[in-house]
Design an enzyme around this catalytic site. Structure first.
Site, PDB file in Angstrom:
ATOM      1  N   CYS A  62       0.839  -1.203   0.000  1.00  0.00           N
ATOM      2  CA  CYS A  62       0.000   0.000   0.000  1.00  0.00           C
ATOM      3  C   CYS A  62       0.872   1.250   0.000  1.00  0.00           C
ATOM      4  O   CYS A  62       1.746   1.399   0.864  1.00  0.00           O
ATOM      5  CB  CYS A  62      -0.921   0.018   1.215  1.00  0.00           C
ATOM      6  SG  CYS A  62      -1.990   1.481   1.270  1.00  0.00           S
TER       7      CYS A  62
ATOM      8  N   ARG B 270      -7.712  -1.753 -10.011  1.00  0.00           N
ATOM      9  CA  ARG B 270      -8.542  -0.676 -10.547  1.00  0.00           C
ATOM     10  C   ARG B 270      -9.274  -1.088 -11.826  1.00  0.00           C
ATOM     11  O   ARG B 270     -10.334  -0.535 -12.136  1.00  0.00           O
ATOM     12  CB  ARG B 270      -7.675   0.552 -10.807  1.00  0.00           C
ATOM     13  CG  ARG B 270      -7.179   1.225  -9.527  1.00  0.00           C
ATOM     14  CD  ARG B 270      -6.152   2.315  -9.819  1.00  0.00           C
ATOM     15  NE  ARG B 270      -4.960   1.750 -10.434  1.00  0.00           N
ATOM     16  CZ  ARG B 270      -4.098   2.452 -11.168  1.00  0.00           C
ATOM     17  NH1 ARG B 270      -4.319   3.742 -11.395  1.00  0.00           N
ATOM     18  NH2 ARG B 270      -3.020   1.874 -11.662  1.00  0.00           N
TER      19      ARG B 270
END
Length: 353
Positions: free
Chosen positions: A108, A233
């Site tokens: 992340c 995504r």
């Protein structure tokens, strides 16, 4: 291209049904979205990142992120933190609550995560990486996986060394995003590092980054030799991408896109599941970002129309109004809308128009 001769990926004792995996994304891969992507062909779905500090698990956000009720296995839970003992304890507690795979987040790039020496910030300290991996693997009987980036920055592209540490520690599979942390999501993913990692380790490697079409998935698998692709995504507003990847890998040709009827059915079902999961107040608000992604992926509209439609949807304050918006979007033509499953077959939607 066909991947019928390729062995299916394995994580410990779990054999995945295909080579398309939903990446963990905070604020996105909640239970409704995981269930939808699984239904549309994802071979594995990974839950939203959960803090390793059990003292914070009493919050509503954490409770919802840890809710896997009704999901088929294997259930994969991602944990994040920077303390080896705390991560090990979090892994034990999640396994006790039914997690069948524990995934450690070292990928992340968010500032609020990296500022706490977690996520991709850990890649700057390889000794701590090794300590964390060994502690978590020793703490649980279920397989442990790891998600990383290629490194912290262009001058510290240490993904290959971290991958070897992971294999030595007993990590069962490794997902690699083809960007270093300082890129965040800018520019283009690179796959040379992923290919080098795959060539250097014997554990399964999942290629992540910019997988936004079946053709791109096949290209990345060929180039890297990875065992699977992990889609992030590219699935936002397009959960059909998983069945499309599976079809392309098996048959070497594109699958027909979902019909308007299928799209309407999926949107209605997704709205219903969000409202049921979060309640009417939060469900209405969380639906806004998902519908925004669906609109962004809908090539029937140009950008100005998408902005207008998003603005209209974002002003709606009730479940009923949101459903009416979907009815209007598809021209009231789908009173028996159907939603596709992995194979492309259809099943009656849960809500009539």
């Amino acid at each position: 291209m066909s991947d019928s001769s390729q062995p299916l990926p394995r994580i410990g004792d779990h054999t995945l049904p295909n080579r398309a995996i939903l990446a963990p994304m905070a604020g996105v891969t909640d239970r409704p979205f995981r269930q939808l992507c699984r239904r549309l062909g994802a071979g594995l779905v990974v839950g939203e990142m959960v803090t390793s500090d059990p003292n914070l698990w009493h919050t509503r956000k954490s409770r919802l992120r840890m809710d896997h009720r009704g999901e088929p296995g294997p259930r994969s839970v991602q944990i994040a933190g920077g303390d080896a003992a705390m991560l090990a304890e979090a892994a034990r507690l999640n396994a006790d609550q039914g997690a069948e795979i524990i995934d450690i987040n070292m990928g992340c790039p968010a500032k609020k995560v990296c500022n706490k020496a977690a996520g991709s910030a850990l890649l700057r300290d390889e000794a701590l990486v090794a300590e964390i991996l060994e502690a978590v693997v020793a703490a649980v009987d279920v397989p442990v996986t790891l998600k990383i980036r290629t490194g912290w920055c262009a001058e510290s592209n240490n993904g290959l060394r971290v991958a070897r540490l992971a294999e030595d520690a007993g990590i069962q599979a490794l997902a690699v995003h083809g960007r270093h942390r300082q890129q965040r999501y800018a520019g283009h993913a690179e796959y040379d590092t992923i290919a080098a990692i795959k060539a250097a380790v014997k554990i399964p490697v999942f290629a992540n980054g910019d997988i936004d079409s079946p053709e791109k998935a096949a290209e990345v698998l060929d180039y890297t030799g990875a065992d699977a692709v992990m889609v992030g995504r590219g699935a936002q507003g397009n959960p059909w991408i998983f069945r499309e990847i599976n079809h392309y890998l098996r048959h070497g040709e594109p699958l027909l896109p979902p019909s308007d009827s299928e799209r309407a059915g999926v949107l209605r079902d997704h709205l219903d599941s969000l409202h049921d999961f979060y309640g009417d107040f939060m469900g209405v608000r969380i639906a806004r970002k998902h519908v925004g992604w669906y609109l962004a992926a809908d090539d029937r509209f140009h950008e100005a129309q998408r902005r207008e439609l998003r603005g209209c949807f974002n002003r709606l304050e009730s479940t009923a109004d949101q459903h009416r918006f979907i009815d209007d979007l598809f021209g009231h033509a789908h009173s028996s809308a159907t939603a596709p499953d992995e194979s492309g077959a259809t099943a009656k939607g849960t809500r009539a128009a």
